[in-house]
Design an enzyme around this catalytic site. Structure first.
Site, mmCIF file in Angstrom:
data_model
loop_
_atom_site.group_PDB
_atom_site.id
_atom_site.type_symbol
_atom_site.label_atom_id
_atom_site.label_comp_id
_atom_site.label_asym_id
_atom_site.label_seq_id
_atom_site.Cartn_x
_atom_site.Cartn_y
_atom_site.Cartn_z
ATOM 1 N N CYS A 66 28.527 -35.962 -26.255
ATOM 2 C CA CYS A 66 29.736 -35.379 -25.663
ATOM 3 C C CYS A 66 29.378 -34.385 -24.555
ATOM 4 C CB CYS A 66 30.566 -34.697 -26.743
ATOM 5 S SG CYS A 66 29.775 -33.218 -27.405
ATOM 6 N N ALA A 69 27.424 -31.392 -25.569
ATOM 7 C CA ALA A 69 26.004 -31.721 -25.785
ATOM 8 C C ALA A 69 25.232 -31.652 -24.471
ATOM 9 C CB ALA A 69 25.859 -33.102 -26.410
ATOM 10 N N ARG A 100 16.030 -31.614 -30.102
ATOM 11 C CA ARG A 100 15.623 -32.284 -28.863
ATOM 12 C C ARG A 100 14.151 -32.006 -28.537
ATOM 13 N NH1 ARG A 100 17.338 -30.383 -23.306
ATOM 14 N NH2 ARG A 100 17.284 -32.123 -21.872
ATOM 15 N N HIS A 203 26.535 -31.742 -17.946
ATOM 16 C CA HIS A 203 25.469 -31.371 -17.001
ATOM 17 C C HIS A 203 26.084 -30.674 -15.800
ATOM 18 C CE1 HIS A 203 23.284 -35.279 -18.443
ATOM 19 N NE2 HIS A 203 23.094 -34.288 -19.288
HETATM 20 FE FE1 CFM Z 1 17.851 -36.245 -17.764
HETATM 21 FE FE2 CFM Z 1 17.589 -38.055 -19.361
HETATM 22 FE FE3 CFM Z 1 19.428 -36.143 -19.678
HETATM 23 FE FE4 CFM Z 1 16.790 -35.595 -19.919
HETATM 24 FE FE5 CFM Z 1 16.906 -35.980 -22.575
HETATM 25 FE FE6 CFM Z 1 17.709 -38.438 -21.956
HETATM 26 FE FE7 CFM Z 1 19.501 -36.549 -22.334
HETATM 27 MO MO1 CFM Z 1 18.141 -37.455 -24.347
HETATM 28 S S1 CFM Z 1 15.985 -36.995 -18.598
HETATM 29 S S2 CFM Z 1 18.373 -34.523 -18.989
HETATM 30 S S3 CFM Z 1 15.564 -34.706 -21.451
HETATM 31 S S4 CFM Z 1 19.349 -37.740 -18.277
HETATM 32 S S5 CFM Z 1 16.184 -37.819 -23.248
HETATM 33 S S6 CFM Z 1 17.204 -39.901 -20.338
HETATM 34 S S7 CFM Z 1 19.570 -38.554 -22.946
HETATM 35 S S8 CFM Z 1 18.530 -35.294 -23.742
HETATM 36 S S9 CFM Z 1 21.064 -35.764 -21.098
#
Ligand code: CFM
Length: 542
Positions: A66, A69, A100, A203
């Protein structure tokens, strides 16, 4: 038609796609059809369009997380000394506690970094019925005060979970009030889980907040000839430590990472760097762009996953600074460290070459890890992202043709202007490509299946059809896949492994994949459903 790797390519992928869609209601199949695409690379790296960053059909078991997260867990979470309070019911914090595997260094004498480390803590307002009915702002203020009295942090971040938005608590007003009262930075984020279609929205919200409340405060100063920021590296399993080691060896001064092993003060000083390099484009491209506009710091994409891509990225950084001394450092370093990696590769590659792999991870690793598998000679039958946008698949050249729907409009895009006092244009080498990312697909084989937001049903179907030698995904998929007798490597938290970046990381990864894929245990596994009847049910329309 048999779905064997030697038959891979467009016809087999086409047939597999049909199989994946079979059984979906017509409307769902029509949507999924646009998200499951056969790769074809045309002139100018033109690839087919993939529908991405759209809502998951309710009822489909998705891998996605989500918005909260993405904001708390991903972008802000790895910062060691911003005290983080989750405003919401306690359940939202269940996974907030380092699952994580983002690591940090507690004390770095002489670097001016604080020794505060709040990452092992998990702070929540633990909202109850009463707070939902009468509002939770009072409780939040008390929580901020209590946290301040206990820890005396330099900064506090507040994350909103779903009910906060539903009842209308104003975390921003609370933050302003508490910031004034306590005399420290306090900022809130409206990152309720439902704000976007996935963690990707989180993000963006985190980028906006960190840019607004942290970057530019300039609390530390940095000396160094080649000052650099590393964006989109979250130090999972120590990945960031390996990149830090490499930067140090070649003489680069790392001002801050966003956000692995970072601190409030290091991020506040980001504007001192002369270059931003971006590892994970998906999670942090907003920050790179805003910093370029406000401060004039150029950015380009790098990839420190894989032997060749690490060397390539280092060389591009050296080209940017255009200083023979740095170039010599980089070349000497690559020459020094490559042979040991190649030696490990030479031992392991014969045991893995030709084996097949599928990868469904996040928004950037399904691309980055193809480098390591290519080095091992393994074949990528299919790959996809949970929450990437079209540019992560097809390249930034499609940015202007991405349709902005109501869900993306929901997330604010900050209006950023050049800073009248701090903007300083500093492109040091006009010959390089900036602000570019070619995406995952141009580097994949013709006919490879690209799957956005893969469902659990599709994962099982692919296993049945292709029986790959390895699957890469996360904890939600791991044990179901392994019960099929197929090893699953977690590419989110790396299980217990890492780092996998840089030169040390490549060696670790080759060895780990050899252990996993060539382990004999997979041949003796019998899944429960092979011996006992499956649960079954029928949908009866009235
Ligand atoms: Fe970038 Fe990722 Fe992500 Fe990531 Fe991650 Fe991920 Fe993620 Mo899991 S590199 S920041 S450190 S998009 S592994 S492929 S899914 S936490 S939001």
């Amino acid at each position: 038609m048999t779905f064997l790797p030697e038959n891979s390519g467009a016809p087999i992928a086409e047939a597999a796609k049909k199989e994946l869609l079979r059984g979906y209601p017509t409307k769902v199949a029509r949507k999924r059809e646009k998200q499951i695409v056969l790769n074809r690379v045309g002139e100018g790296d033109l690839v087919p369009e993939v529908q991405a960053n759209t809502r998951t059909v309710p009822g489909i078991i998705t891998q996605r997380g989500c918005t909260y997260a993405g904001c708390k867990g991903v972008v802000v979470g790895p910062t060691r000394d911003i005290l983080q309070i989750v405003h919401g019911p306690i359940g939202c914090s269940f996974y907030a506690w380092l699952t994580r595997r983002n690591q940090t260094r507690v004390a770095e004498e002489g670097l001016g970094l604080t020794t505060d480390n709040f990452m092992p803590y998990c702070l929540s307002t633990d909202m109850q019925d009463e707070d939902i009915v009468f509002g939770g702002e009072k409780k939040l203020k008390l929580a901020v005060q209590e946290a301040f009295d206990l820890f005396h942090p330099k900064a506090i971040a507040i994350f909103s979970t779903c009910p906060v938005g539903l009842i209308g608590d104003d975390v921003h007003a609370v933050s302003r009030e508490m910031s004034e009262k306590l005399g420290i930075t306090v900022f809130g984020m409206s990152c309720e889980g439902y704000k976007g279609v996935s963690q990707s929205a989180g993000h963006h919200i985190a980028n906006n907040a960190v840019f607004t409340h942290v970057v530019g405060k300039n609390l530390l100063s940095f000396e160094g000839k080649w000052k650099i920021n590393l964006l989109g590296e979250y130090n999972i399993g120590g990945d960031g430590f390996e990149v830090e080691r490499i930067f140090e060896e070649v003489g680069l001064t790392l001002v801050t990472t966003f956000s692995g092993n970072s601190t409030f003060e290091s991020m506040s000083s980001a504007a001192y760097a002369d270059l931003n390099v971006v590892q994970c484009h998906r999670s942090i491209n907003y920050m790179a762009e805003m910093m370029e506009t406000k401060f004039g710091i150029p950015w380009f994409k790098v990839n420190f996953v894989g032997l060749r891509s690490t060397a390539k990225s280092l060389r591009k950084i050296a080209e940017y600074y255009n200083d023979p001394e740095l170039t010599a450092n980089v070349e000497a370093f690559i020459a020094r460290e490559t042979p040991a990696v190649e030696q490990v590769l030479a031992e392991i590659k014969p045991k893995l070459a030709g084996k097949t792999v599928m990868m469904y991870v996040g928004g950037s690793r399904a691309h980055h890890y193809q480098e390591l598998f290519n080095e091992l000679g393994m074949k990528i039958l299919s790959a996809g992202y949970e929450f990437a946008h079209r540019d992560d698949y097809e390249g930034r050249k499609v940015l202007n043709s991405i349709v902005i729907d109501a869900d993306s409009r929901n997330i604010e895009t900050l209006k950023v202007e050049p800073s009248p006092t701090e903007f300083q244009p500093r492109v040091k080498n006009e010959a390089l490509d900036y602000q570019d990312y070619t995406g995952m697909m141009p580097e994949m084989d013709e006919g490879a299946l690209v799957i956005d937001d893969i469902s659990h049903h599709e994962t099982e179907k692919l296993i049945e059809l292709f029986h790959p030698d390895l699957l890469c995904a996360g904890i939600k998929e791991k044990y179901v896949v392994q019960k099929h007798g197929i090893p699953l490597k977690q590419l989110h938290n790396y299980d217990i492994g890492g780092p996998y970046t840089g030169f040390e990381g490549a060696k670790n990864f080759y060895a780990e994949i050899d252990r996993l894929v060539n382990g004999s245990v997979w041949k003796v596994i019998k899944a429960p459903w092979q011996t006992s009847p499956q649960l079954s049910g029928a949908f009866v329309a009235k």
